[in-house]
Design a protein around this motif. Sequence first.
Motif, mmCIF file in Angstrom:
data_model
loop_
_atom_site.group_PDB
_atom_site.id
_atom_site.type_symbol
_atom_site.label_atom_id
_atom_site.label_comp_id
_atom_site.label_asym_id
_atom_site.label_seq_id
_atom_site.Cartn_x
_atom_site.Cartn_y
_atom_site.Cartn_z
ATOM 1 N N THR A 67 0.854 -1.184 0.000
ATOM 2 C CA THR A 67 0.000 0.000 0.000
ATOM 3 C C THR A 67 0.888 1.231 0.000
ATOM 4 O O THR A 67 2.078 1.154 0.321
ATOM 5 N N ARG A 68 0.314 2.361 -0.332
ATOM 6 C CA ARG A 68 1.089 3.606 -0.344
ATOM 7 C C ARG A 68 1.559 3.961 1.068
ATOM 8 O O ARG A 68 2.652 4.469 1.251
ATOM 9 N N GLU A 69 0.725 3.702 2.061
ATOM 10 C CA GLU A 69 1.074 4.034 3.436
ATOM 11 C C GLU A 69 2.261 3.194 3.914
ATOM 12 O O GLU A 69 3.174 3.714 4.545
ATOM 13 N N ARG A 70 2.237 1.894 3.621
ATOM 14 C CA ARG A 70 3.345 1.025 4.043
ATOM 15 C C ARG A 70 4.628 1.383 3.308
ATOM 16 O O ARG A 70 5.711 1.339 3.877
ATOM 17 N N THR A 71 4.513 1.717 2.035
ATOM 18 C CA THR A 71 5.700 2.139 1.288
ATOM 19 C C THR A 71 6.252 3.442 1.853
ATOM 20 O O THR A 71 7.466 3.600 1.986
ATOM 21 N N GLY A 72 5.356 4.360 2.219
ATOM 22 C CA GLY A 72 5.806 5.616 2.827
ATOM 23 C C GLY A 72 6.517 5.388 4.146
ATOM 24 O O GLY A 72 7.538 6.022 4.431
ATOM 25 N N LYS A 73 5.988 4.469 4.966
ATOM 26 C CA LYS A 73 6.650 4.150 6.235
ATOM 27 C C LYS A 73 8.012 3.522 5.995
ATOM 28 O O LYS A 73 8.975 3.810 6.703
ATOM 29 N N LEU A 74 8.092 2.645 5.014
ATOM 30 C CA LEU A 74 9.360 2.009 4.693
ATOM 31 C C LEU A 74 10.406 3.042 4.268
ATOM 32 O O LEU A 74 11.571 2.977 4.677
ATOM 33 N N ILE A 75 9.982 4.005 3.474
ATOM 34 C CA ILE A 75 10.897 5.077 3.059
ATOM 35 C C ILE A 75 11.340 5.893 4.263
ATOM 36 O O ILE A 75 12.517 6.239 4.400
ATOM 37 N N GLN A 76 10.417 6.185 5.170
ATOM 38 C CA GLN A 76 10.785 6.927 6.379
ATOM 39 C C GLN A 76 11.763 6.138 7.229
ATOM 40 O O GLN A 76 12.713 6.705 7.775
ATOM 41 N N TYR A 77 11.548 4.817 7.358
ATOM 42 C CA TYR A 77 12.462 3.979 8.134
ATOM 43 C C TYR A 77 13.854 3.924 7.507
ATOM 44 O O TYR A 77 14.828 3.643 8.190
ATOM 45 N N ALA A 78 13.956 4.170 6.234
ATOM 46 C CA ALA A 78 15.259 4.193 5.571
ATOM 47 C C ALA A 78 15.909 5.572 5.634
ATOM 48 O O ALA A 78 17.116 5.692 5.856
ATOM 49 N N ILE A 79 15.115 6.626 5.465
ATOM 50 C CA ILE A 79 15.668 7.980 5.370
ATOM 51 C C ILE A 79 16.065 8.543 6.733
ATOM 52 O O ILE A 79 17.120 9.161 6.875
#
Length: 119
Positions: A67-79
């Motif tokens: 989902t877009r929300e999970r992908t956004g969280k994943l990006i935040q966890y990386a950045i």
Amino acid sequence: IALVRGGWQKFEEGVLSDDDLVGNDFAIDWFKIPSVEDVLFSFPIASFSFLCQFNIIAVHNSLSVPTRERTGKLIQYAIVPSFILMTMFGIGGYVYAGVEVQGNILLNVPTNRSSGEGE
């Protein structure tokens, strides 16, 4: 850690004082462009930073529930950890080397081990 420790040792020894951290000697020129060659040299570096964007599709598809929300969280966890780590290295480099900080962090560390430290 060694850069922060070395900067703290300089601060304790009085080599780096509070006055070194403020004033004209510690000014950062954010928008200084020295020459056209430097701009042309840095252009591939800035361009290279955009080459990772196409990988987000594969990362998104590899999630169990993409989902877009999970992908956004994943990006935040990386950045966020990357930002914190790079900020720590940047501040540690300025604390360690002051105004003589080099663009490559390894150039700030002395090459000789005969400084008398018992490491």
